[in-house]
Motif scaffolding. Structure first.
Motif, PDB file in Angstrom:
ATOM      1  N   GLY A  12      40.670  41.332  30.745  1.00 38.14           N
ATOM      2  CA  GLY A  12      41.754  41.926  31.509  1.00 38.14           C
ATOM      3  C   GLY A  12      42.180  43.288  31.006  1.00 38.14           C
ATOM      4  N   GLN A  18      37.540  38.014  35.154  1.00 37.72           N
ATOM      5  CA  GLN A  18      38.334  37.022  35.876  1.00 37.72           C
ATOM      6  C   GLN A  18      37.473  36.071  36.701  1.00 37.72           C
ATOM      7  N   LEU A  43      44.660  32.764  35.852  1.00 41.11           N
ATOM      8  CA  LEU A  43      44.760  34.101  35.261  1.00 41.11           C
ATOM      9  C   LEU A  43      46.026  34.261  34.429  1.00 41.11           C
ATOM     10  N   TYR A 194      45.621  41.203  34.284  1.00 39.05           N
ATOM     11  CA  TYR A 194      45.855  39.924  34.947  1.00 39.05           C
ATOM     12  C   TYR A 194      47.322  39.525  35.029  1.00 39.05           C
TER      13      TYR A 194
END
Length: 225
Positions: A12, A18, A43, A194
């Protein structure tokens, strides 16, 4: 020469993993016959150590189930990473490598990592992206309490000999910012990760892209001098 230390989070912040993280979590839950958490919920726990992350996702589950979910996540993650390769499953964010290279070239700057990844996971990522020799200190979940405990940063400071006022933590989650605050170092949040930037309230500032990051670092160090 007064050394500075720039500590990066990984997922991130430097790389966009992700898709891999969400898929591995889905595989872990499906393997236990459970409905996977939403993408947003998965996340939200990126950056935490896996045992802490799984407790946050499944606080009502018993410890045996959570342990199986952790193992299922690890297996799914490694399987998908092997199938697709590091560069595809965890690509750099735009400008990340270039900034790492410019910072590494400065004689008074050391680079470090503080990540919720395992040692094995970080080593695979460094190998896959050709980052051997970039980082003077690498702190992983195997050896520390989960973020936001300050242990990763205080150990990085001890290993490099850099004092807290000359260190900066760069990350995309509230856990990174709170860890930095607990360790007494400056924190720069990133706008591409994120967690929503509204969650990065403990950051000294937020960089919206890698092009703005070096300016943000210069500003933090100027304020500290």
């Amino acid at each position: 020469m007064r050394l500075k230390l720039v500590i990066f989070d990984v997922d991130g912040t430097l790389v966009d993993s992700q898709g891999l993280i969400v898929e591995a979590m889905n595989l872990a839950f499906e393997g236990e016959g459970l409905t996977p958490p939403s993408r947003a919920d998965t996340l939200s726990i990126v950056g935490l150590s896996l045992d802490v992350a799984m407790f946050k996702l499944m606080p009502e589950a018993d410890s045996d189930l959570r342990a199986r979910l952790v193992d299922g996540y690890k297996q799914g993650y490694m399987m998908r990473r092997t199938e697709t390769g590091v560069a595809q499953s965890s690509p750099f964010f735009a400008g990340a490598r270039e900034v790492l290279e410019r910072l590494r070239a400065q004689d008074d700057v050391l680079l470090g990592v503080a990540t919720g990844k395992s040692r094995r996971g970080l080593d695979k990522l460094i190998e896959g992206h050709g980052l051997g020799g970039f980082f003077e200190t690498t702190q992983v979940a195997d050896n520390h309490p989960s973020k936001p405990h300050p242990s990763m940063i205080t150990t990085a400071l001890a290993e490099t000999g850099v004092v807290a006022r000359d260190a900066v933590m760069i990350g995309d989650t509230s856990y990174d910012m709170e860890m930095a605050a607990a360790a007494g170092v400056a924190a720069i949040g990133v706008g591409w990760g994120y967690h929503e930037t509204t969650a990065l309230s403990a950051a000294h500032c937020v960089a919206e892209d890698f092009a703005a990051l070096e300016g943000a670092l210069a500003q933090v160090w100027e304020n500290a001098s």
